[in-house]
Design an enzyme around this catalytic site. Structure first.
Site, mmCIF file in Angstrom:
data_model
loop_
_atom_site.group_PDB
_atom_site.id
_atom_site.type_symbol
_atom_site.label_atom_id
_atom_site.label_comp_id
_atom_site.label_asym_id
_atom_site.label_seq_id
_atom_site.Cartn_x
_atom_site.Cartn_y
_atom_site.Cartn_z
ATOM 1 C CG HIS A 155 49.453 45.444 37.052
ATOM 2 N ND1 HIS A 155 48.886 44.352 36.451
ATOM 3 C CD2 HIS A 155 49.141 45.368 38.359
ATOM 4 C CE1 HIS A 155 48.226 43.657 37.362
ATOM 5 N NE2 HIS A 155 48.360 44.245 38.531
ATOM 6 C CG ASP A 175 50.708 47.774 45.820
ATOM 7 O OD1 ASP A 175 50.891 46.974 44.890
ATOM 8 O OD2 ASP A 175 50.123 47.479 46.884
HETATM 9 C C1 SDX Z 1 50.611 44.000 42.644
HETATM 10 O O1 SDX Z 1 49.491 40.532 39.315
HETATM 11 C C2 SDX Z 1 48.679 41.288 40.019
HETATM 12 O O2 SDX Z 1 47.526 41.390 39.685
HETATM 13 C C3 SDX Z 1 49.339 41.940 41.221
HETATM 14 C C4 SDX Z 1 48.472 42.927 41.950
HETATM 15 C C5 SDX Z 1 47.322 42.263 42.623
HETATM 16 O O3 SDX Z 1 46.321 42.923 42.883
HETATM 17 O O4 SDX Z 1 47.495 41.062 42.999
HETATM 18 O O5 SDX Z 1 47.984 43.914 41.066
HETATM 19 C C6 SDX Z 1 49.249 43.624 43.058
HETATM 20 O O6 SDX Z 1 51.510 43.216 42.826
HETATM 21 C C7 SDX Z 1 50.842 45.327 41.954
HETATM 22 C C8 SDX Z 1 52.329 45.520 41.493
HETATM 23 C C9 SDX Z 1 53.140 45.998 42.715
HETATM 24 N N1 SDX Z 1 54.558 45.993 42.397
HETATM 25 C C10 SDX Z 1 55.233 47.143 42.144
HETATM 26 O O7 SDX Z 1 54.708 48.245 42.102
HETATM 27 C C11 SDX Z 1 56.726 46.943 41.931
HETATM 28 C C12 SDX Z 1 57.198 47.877 40.799
HETATM 29 N N2 SDX Z 1 56.624 47.361 39.567
HETATM 30 C C13 SDX Z 1 57.479 46.531 38.756
HETATM 31 O O8 SDX Z 1 58.472 45.783 39.387
HETATM 32 C C14 SDX Z 1 56.765 45.849 37.610
HETATM 33 O O9 SDX Z 1 56.031 46.793 36.955
HETATM 34 C C15 SDX Z 1 55.881 44.659 37.923
HETATM 35 C C16 SDX Z 1 56.602 43.620 38.702
HETATM 36 C C17 SDX Z 1 54.650 45.081 38.653
HETATM 37 C C18 SDX Z 1 55.445 44.091 36.596
HETATM 38 O O10 SDX Z 1 56.594 43.701 35.967
HETATM 39 P P1 SDX Z 1 56.558 43.127 34.471
HETATM 40 O O11 SDX Z 1 55.231 43.124 33.857
HETATM 41 O O12 SDX Z 1 57.302 41.850 34.562
HETATM 42 O O13 SDX Z 1 57.293 44.244 33.739
HETATM 43 P P2 SDX Z 1 58.637 43.969 33.065
HETATM 44 O O14 SDX Z 1 59.587 43.515 34.097
HETATM 45 O O15 SDX Z 1 58.379 43.092 31.880
HETATM 46 O O16 SDX Z 1 59.049 45.435 32.589
HETATM 47 C C19 SDX Z 1 58.795 45.882 31.274
HETATM 48 C C20 SDX Z 1 59.681 47.113 31.125
HETATM 49 C C21 SDX Z 1 61.121 46.841 31.554
HETATM 50 O O17 SDX Z 1 61.947 47.756 30.833
HETATM 51 P P3 SDX Z 1 62.711 47.181 29.470
HETATM 52 O O18 SDX Z 1 63.410 45.894 29.898
HETATM 53 O O19 SDX Z 1 61.628 46.966 28.481
HETATM 54 O O20 SDX Z 1 63.679 48.292 29.121
HETATM 55 O O21 SDX Z 1 59.202 48.141 32.001
HETATM 56 C C22 SDX Z 1 60.196 48.438 32.965
HETATM 57 C C23 SDX Z 1 61.141 47.267 32.989
HETATM 58 O O22 SDX Z 1 62.422 47.661 33.423
HETATM 59 N N3 SDX Z 1 59.498 48.611 34.246
HETATM 60 C C24 SDX Z 1 59.737 49.614 35.085
HETATM 61 C C25 SDX Z 1 58.834 49.440 36.129
HETATM 62 N N4 SDX Z 1 58.093 48.351 35.913
HETATM 63 C C26 SDX Z 1 58.502 47.838 34.737
HETATM 64 N N5 SDX Z 1 60.644 50.625 35.041
HETATM 65 C C27 SDX Z 1 60.607 51.476 36.096
HETATM 66 N N6 SDX Z 1 59.763 51.383 37.155
HETATM 67 C C28 SDX Z 1 58.866 50.378 37.195
HETATM 68 N N7 SDX Z 1 58.035 50.275 38.234
#
Ligand code: SDX
Length: 396
Positions: free
Chosen positions: A272, A329
């Site tokens: 998140h 989710d």
């Molecule tokens: C919602 O904003 C809100 O409040 C949204 C929400 C709401 O109520 O409105 O809460 C609803 O959108 C929930 C999120 C639903 N989306 C997902 O579940 C999709 C999977 N999650 C990711 O894509 C991700 O965690 C996000 C998009 C939710 C958040 O992304 P960030 O904060 O931009 O995280 P990041 O891209 O900076 O990642 C940091 C690290 C990275 O690794 P490094 O580059 O440091 O090596 O964490 C890793 C990412 O690759 N990472 C994950 C991951 N999420 C982040 N690795 C594996 N699986 C994941 N799900």
């Protein structure tokens, strides 16, 4: 490193960083609507009570709640001319595209100026109408998608029961309304009702800041929610769990892909932008899963898969180092499945819940001193700053 220059009057220069609606503590996993904790609201309230809270800032009294419930019934129908829209969508049009189209067109059927002269507690005809009608539009879009006859809202049913009945009742197969599903639906809608200034809510505020009316601004928010990284994640979670099951519960295959720096694959439903610990909403949806599947004696292998995946992720250093926990989710789709709601309606369910939050933010942005200022995100320019012009003939 967000790519924006933060301006002294707040991000996007519309004071959009300031709000009095929802408090989020990402470090400690705290979520409060107008100061009330999400756990207590989900446990004790109806969705319409929480919608009233978000729209007015106060929990309703008995009388206020009765008035709001009456309006939910009064405004439940949509203009009969709008129903002909459904005849012109392609046979398997996405319910999300139907929802954003129909909500945007409410502007033409119920012009914005049709506001209550003396709105009760900050709720106007415009907002009460939208909270009620989006539920009918959502159910009708499902019926059209299924090729089933529309089922109209009933005066004797609550907000949630009416929605489930409009979705699943059929002339030849009367729908039995299960109280446990109505209770679960209320909780799910409450959990989704607002979440500070996330992608779709910021979209509503930004579009609204240009002077756009409520209905088209909400339509923009619906489109932003559609993304698989945002509201579309609940569908992607089910797809991921189904793949793990189809792959003989090969959890390590998916965990390794997610950890591979050269692979863009992510375990959807985890992580998140704000929470650096367990999303409090995920805790509650996990409990609802057990309550619903247990009481209806439903065996869904995806719940076992989800719980084992969560366990494995919780024990894996890669995910712990990055504070990756289940988000709202991760478990919600399993509950929708138990309700009989198909995956193409999952993000619609998210929009139904999020609507009061979107409206509250649109109202707040419009009432703030900064409301005269259009949102205008700035940037950190990284292109070529300046160079002499080269005439066409000299370009080689
Ligand atoms: C919602 O904003 C809100 O409040 C949204 C929400 C709401 O109520 O409105 O809460 C609803 O959108 C929930 C999120 C639903 N989306 C997902 O579940 C999709 C999977 N999650 C990711 O894509 C991700 O965690 C996000 C998009 C939710 C958040 O992304 P960030 O904060 O931009 O995280 P990041 O891209 O900076 O990642 C940091 C690290 C990275 O690794 P490094 O580059 O440091 O090596 O964490 C890793 C990412 O690759 N990472 C994950 C991951 N999420 C982040 N690795 C594996 N699986 C994941 N799900």
């Amino acid at each position: 490193d967000t790519g924006f220059i933060t301006l002294d009057s707040g991000f996007m220069n519309t004071g959009s960083c300031e709000s009095r609606i929802t408090y989020l503590d990402g470090e400690n996993g705290v979520l409060r609507y107008r100061g009330y904790d999400i756990v207590e609201l989900a446990e004790n309230c109806l969705f319409v009570e929480v919608a009233y809270l978000l729209l007015t800032g106060e929990l309703p009294t008995y009388e206020e709640l009765d008035t709001f419930k009456y309006d939910m019934g009064k405004f439940a129908l949509i203009h009969e001319d709008m129903i002909h829209f459904f005849d012109h969508f392609p046979p398997h049009a996405s319910p999300m595209s139907i929802l954003s189209t129909m909500v945007g067109s409410l502007h033409d059927f119920y012009p914005e100026m049709d506001r209550e002269e003396d709105p009760y507690g900050g709720i106007t005809t415009t907002t009460a109408r939208l909270v009620s009608k989006i539920r009918t539009i959502a159910a009708f879009s499902y019926k059209k998608n299924m090729g089933h006859p529309l089922v109209y809202p009933r005066a004797d049913l609550s907000y949630g029961a009416n929605f489930l009945n409009m979705m699943f009742d059929r002339p030849n197969m009367p729908y039995k309304i299960e109280p446990v599903l109505v209770a679960a639906l209320n909780k799910l809608l409450i959990l989704h009702a607002d979440h500070e200034q996330n992608c779709s809510t910021s979209t509503v505020r930004l579009v609204g800041s240009a002077g756009v009316g409520l209905y088209p601004s909400i339509s923009a928010g619906i489109n932003a929610l559609w993304g698989s990284l945002h509201g579309g994640a609940n569908v992607a979670v089910i797809r991921m769990l189904e793949s793990i099951l189809a792959d003989g519960r090969d959890f390590e295959k998916y965990i390794s892909m997610a950890k591979d720096p050269d692979n863009p694959y992510r375990l959807t439903g985890f992580g998140h932008r704000v929470y650096r610990t367990y999303d409090p909403r995920a805790e509650i949806t996990k409990k609802i899963c057990h309550d619903v599947l247990g009481s209806l004696e439903i065996e869904d292998p995806l719940l076992d898969i989800a719980m084992e995946l969560e366990q494995r992720v919780s024990e894996d250093e890669y995910f712990q180092e990055r504070n990756l926990y289940p988000n709202v989710d991760f478990y919600s789709g399993i509950i929708y499945r138990a309700m009989g709601i198909p995956t193409n309606m999952f993000t619609v369910m998210f929009a139904l819940g999020r609507l009061p939050g979107w409206i509250a933010h649109w109202q707040e942005m419009n009432s703030d001193k900064d409301s005269s200022r259009i949102g205008r995100p700035r940037q950190v320019y990284q292109g070529i700053v300046n160079r002499p012009f080269i005439p066409l003939e000299a370009r080689g």
